[in-house]
Design an enzyme around this catalytic site. Structure first.
Site, PDB file in Angstrom:
ATOM      1  N   GLY A   1     -70.296  63.926 -73.102  1.00  2.01           N
ATOM      2  CA  GLY A   1     -70.322  62.500 -73.436  1.00  2.01           C
ATOM      3  C   GLY A   1     -70.850  62.308 -74.850  1.00  2.01           C
ATOM      4  O   GLY A   1     -71.536  61.330 -75.154  1.00  2.01           O
TER       5      GLY A   1
ATOM      6  N   GLY B   1     -70.501  58.952 -77.290  1.00  2.00           N
ATOM      7  CA  GLY B   1     -71.134  57.658 -77.021  1.00  2.00           C
ATOM      8  C   GLY B   1     -72.268  57.341 -77.990  1.00  2.00           C
ATOM      9  O   GLY B   1     -72.518  58.079 -78.947  1.00  2.00           O
ATOM     10  N   GLN B   2     -72.962  56.235 -77.687  1.00  2.00           N
ATOM     11  CA  GLN B   2     -74.001  55.748 -78.612  1.00  2.00           C
ATOM     12  C   GLN B   2     -75.084  56.808 -78.846  1.00  2.00           C
ATOM     13  O   GLN B   2     -75.434  57.108 -79.985  1.00  2.00           O
ATOM     14  CB  GLN B   2     -74.654  54.469 -78.049  1.00  2.00           C
ATOM     15  CG  GLN B   2     -75.622  53.826 -79.028  1.00  2.00           C
ATOM     16  CD  GLN B   2     -76.691  52.945 -78.346  1.00  2.00           C
ATOM     17  OE1 GLN B   2     -76.873  52.992 -77.133  1.00  2.00           O
ATOM     18  NE2 GLN B   2     -77.388  52.156 -79.137  1.00  2.00           N
TER      19      GLN B   2
ATOM     20  N   ASP C   1     -66.363  65.534 -75.405  1.00  2.00           N
ATOM     21  CA  ASP C   1     -66.122  64.149 -74.993  1.00  2.00           C
ATOM     22  C   ASP C   1     -64.691  64.033 -74.486  1.00  2.00           C
ATOM     23  O   ASP C   1     -63.842  64.887 -74.774  1.00  2.00           O
ATOM     24  CB  ASP C   1     -66.357  63.190 -76.175  1.00  2.00           C
ATOM     25  CG  ASP C   1     -66.582  61.762 -75.701  1.00  2.00           C
ATOM     26  OD1 ASP C   1     -67.711  61.429 -75.312  1.00  2.00           O
ATOM     27  OD2 ASP C   1     -65.615  60.971 -75.683  1.00  2.00           O
TER      28      ASP C   1
ATOM     29  N   ARG D   1     -62.634  61.782 -75.497  1.00  2.00           N
ATOM     30  CA  ARG D   1     -61.767  61.430 -76.625  1.00  2.00           C
ATOM     31  C   ARG D   1     -62.076  62.304 -77.835  1.00  2.00           C
ATOM     32  O   ARG D   1     -63.245  62.670 -78.041  1.00  2.00           O
ATOM     33  CB  ARG D   1     -61.995  59.959 -77.018  1.00  2.00           C
ATOM     34  CG  ARG D   1     -61.244  58.988 -76.118  1.00  2.00           C
ATOM     35  CD  ARG D   1     -61.648  57.562 -76.410  1.00  2.00           C
ATOM     36  NE  ARG D   1     -62.944  57.266 -75.843  1.00  2.00           N
ATOM     37  CZ  ARG D   1     -63.145  56.874 -74.578  1.00  2.00           C
ATOM     38  NH1 ARG D   1     -62.130  56.705 -73.763  1.00  2.00           N
ATOM     39  NH2 ARG D   1     -64.365  56.642 -74.144  1.00  2.00           N
TER      40      ARG D   1
ATOM     41  N   ASP E   1     -63.412  66.089 -69.773  1.00  2.00           N
ATOM     42  CA  ASP E   1     -63.642  65.036 -68.796  1.00  2.00           C
ATOM     43  C   ASP E   1     -64.745  65.579 -67.881  1.00  2.00           C
ATOM     44  O   ASP E   1     -64.531  66.584 -67.191  1.00  2.00           O
ATOM     45  CB  ASP E   1     -62.339  64.774 -68.018  1.00  2.00           C
ATOM     46  CG  ASP E   1     -62.534  63.774 -66.886  1.00  2.00           C
ATOM     47  OD1 ASP E   1     -63.691  63.402 -66.608  1.00  2.00           O
ATOM     48  OD2 ASP E   1     -61.522  63.379 -66.280  1.00  2.00           O
TER      49      ASP E   1
ATOM     50  N   TYR F   1     -75.412  50.678 -61.611  1.00  2.00           N
ATOM     51  CA  TYR F   1     -75.976  51.550 -62.661  1.00  2.00           C
ATOM     52  C   TYR F   1     -77.355  52.052 -62.225  1.00  2.00           C
ATOM     53  O   TYR F   1     -77.648  53.250 -62.303  1.00  2.00           O
ATOM     54  CB  TYR F   1     -76.083  50.725 -63.937  1.00  2.00           C
ATOM     55  CG  TYR F   1     -76.652  51.438 -65.137  1.00  2.00           C
ATOM     56  CD1 TYR F   1     -75.947  52.460 -65.776  1.00  2.00           C
ATOM     57  CD2 TYR F   1     -77.886  51.061 -65.672  1.00  2.00           C
ATOM     58  CE1 TYR F   1     -76.453  53.086 -66.903  1.00  2.00           C
ATOM     59  CE2 TYR F   1     -78.396  51.683 -66.801  1.00  2.00           C
ATOM     60  CZ  TYR F   1     -77.681  52.694 -67.415  1.00  2.00           C
ATOM     61  OH  TYR F   1     -78.185  53.314 -68.529  1.00  2.00           O
TER      62      TYR F   1
ATOM     63  N   LYS G   1     -78.810  55.749 -61.318  1.00  2.00           N
ATOM     64  CA  LYS G   1     -79.954  56.341 -62.025  1.00  2.00           C
ATOM     65  C   LYS G   1     -80.995  56.859 -61.041  1.00  2.00           C
ATOM     66  O   LYS G   1     -81.545  57.950 -61.222  1.00  2.00           O
ATOM     67  CB  LYS G   1     -80.584  55.329 -62.998  1.00  2.00           C
ATOM     68  CG  LYS G   1     -79.729  55.027 -64.220  1.00  2.00           C
ATOM     69  CD  LYS G   1     -79.457  56.281 -65.039  1.00  2.00           C
ATOM     70  CE  LYS G   1     -78.693  56.046 -66.317  1.00  2.00           C
ATOM     71  NZ  LYS G   1     -78.142  57.273 -66.907  1.00  2.00           N
TER      72      LYS G   1
ATOM     73  N   ILE H   1     -81.489  51.276 -76.244  1.00  2.00           N
ATOM     74  CA  ILE H   1     -81.560  52.061 -77.486  1.00  2.00           C
ATOM     75  C   ILE H   1     -80.881  51.283 -78.613  1.00  2.00           C
ATOM     76  O   ILE H   1     -79.740  50.848 -78.480  1.00  2.00           O
ATOM     77  CB  ILE H   1     -80.877  53.439 -77.330  1.00  2.00           C
ATOM     78  CG1 ILE H   1     -81.486  54.209 -76.148  1.00  2.00           C
ATOM     79  CG2 ILE H   1     -80.989  54.246 -78.609  1.00  2.00           C
ATOM     80  CD1 ILE H   1     -82.926  54.580 -76.286  1.00  2.00           C
TER      81      ILE H   1
HETATM   82  C1  AKB Z   1     -78.020  49.158 -70.487  1.00  2.00           C
HETATM   83  O1  AKB Z   1     -78.354  48.071 -70.981  1.00  2.00           O
HETATM   84  O2  AKB Z   1     -77.274  49.275 -69.514  1.00  2.00           O
HETATM   85  C2  AKB Z   1     -78.598  50.417 -71.097  1.00  2.00           C
HETATM   86  C3  AKB Z   1     -79.857  50.826 -70.421  1.00  2.00           C
HETATM   87  C4  AKB Z   1     -81.097  50.062 -70.630  1.00  2.00           C
HETATM   88  O3  AKB Z   1     -79.878  51.784 -69.704  1.00  2.00           O
HETATM   89  N1  AKB Z   1     -78.824  50.227 -72.492  1.00  2.00           N
END
Ligand code: AKB
Length: 314
Positions: A8, A11-12, A34, A36, A51, A140, A144, A170
């Site tokens: 990955g 990404g950012q 990645d 892409r 992938d 999400y 986590k 971040i």
């Molecule tokens: C989000 O906003 O989903 C992320 C995070 C805080 O994990 N930047």
């Protein structure tokens, strides 16, 4: 010398982590992977298309480069995850379980970030402790928490060297984040430099933890280099450096750009996610167990963000 694979990497966080790790361990020792293609990542070191859900190709790359350390950054962020929860589970947990299995089979150390998004439910919002209630109400966050538990399981059951931090939002100026609840704190700087009015999707008094990218990169490496004998926790450490509301960051930018304007158009999904997260984490365990200490605050970060974005001549 370590042999590192970043999954990955486009990404950012991944795009800057690749440069940072290549600076420390040598360009040839850090493979960026990645979904892409990326000319930037391929320009100064090995780059591979991967992938993260393709376990065979993942293992093939680990064998090809003799990888001993993996940084797994493949994930959908919080707001995007709410728009498509089944996809978020598939990607975030699929990338995690493939990473854990390949790390187990090939004896690799594994870093998979957790997040402030792992919190939820009836926990202390201020000075949120390392160990507290974690009942997230986003997919999400569910991913986590699952990631933290599974990573600890692989450590205790199979001896895999899994380590992780709970990242705040971040803030960076190289690659834009996408689909996160904290993205506004990056976008606001771009609007300010471009002279545009900023429309903030989170209401004025909502606090969230944030961190400037250089601190996030340093935290990642310091944790992975920490003496394992000193780590009482592993997955995952609270780390913190600053906490602010939209009004506070707006005021900080206006000290430098008094003409800058911000208005609110609150996005109910982002607002309810933000309200379910901590106001400010207590990172005492990270400080005590591996010496974590932030170097950037809102003021120094604001100076640096405005300087770096101006230099892009957008
Ligand atoms: C989000 O906003 O989903 C992320 C995070 C805080 O994990 N930047």
């Amino acid at each position: 010398m370590k042999k590192i694979l970043i999954v990955g990497a486009g990404g950012q966080i991944g795009s800057e982590l690749a440069t940072y790790l290549r600076g420390i361990y040598g360009n040839g020792n850090v493979v960026a992977a990645d979904l892409r293609p990326s000319e930037r990542l391929a320009a100064d070191g090995p780059f591979e298309i991967l992938d993260a859900l393709d376990a065979e190709r993942y293992a093939e790359l680990v064998r090809k480069y003799g990888i001993d350390s993996i940084f797994n950054l493949a994930a959908l962020l919080s707001a995007k995850g709410e728009a498509n929860p089944t996809l978020a589970w598939k990607i975030n947990i699929g990338a995690l379980t493939n990473s854990l299995e390949v790390a187990r089979q090939y004896g690799c150390a594994l870093f998979t970030p957790s997040s402030i998004g792992a919190f939820g439910g009836d926990f202390p919002r201020d000075n949120t402790p390392q160990d507290t209630i974690m009942q997230p109400n986003t997919m999400y966050g569910v991913c986590k928490v699952t990631g933290e538990l599974l990573s600890n399981y692989y450590h205790t059951r199979f001896g895999v060297d899994t380590r992780s931090v709970r990242f705040p939002g971040i803030i960076s100026n190289v690659t834009l984040p996408g689909g996160g609840t904290t993205d506004y704190a990056v976008e606001i700087y771009y609007a300010a430099v471009k002279g545009e009015r900023f429309v903030c999707p989170v209401s004025e008094n909502v606090y969230m933890d944030m961190m400037y990218m250089p601190d996030a990169l340093r935290a990642t490496v310091e944790l992975m280099e920490a003496d394992p004998a000193k780590l009482k926790h592993r997955n995952s450490f609270n780390i913190a450096s600053m906490s602010f509301t939209p009004e506070i960051i707006y005021a900080e930018i206006r000290k430098r750009l008094p003409e800058f304007e911000m208005v609110y158009d609150v996005d109910p999904v982002k607002e309810s996610i933000a309200e379910s997260w901590p106001n400010k984490l207590d990172d005492t365990c990270a400080r005590e167990e591996w010496g974590w200490k932030p170097q950037w605050d809102l003021s120094s970060m604001t100076d640096d963000m405005l300087r770096a974005i101006r230099a892009k001549n957008l």
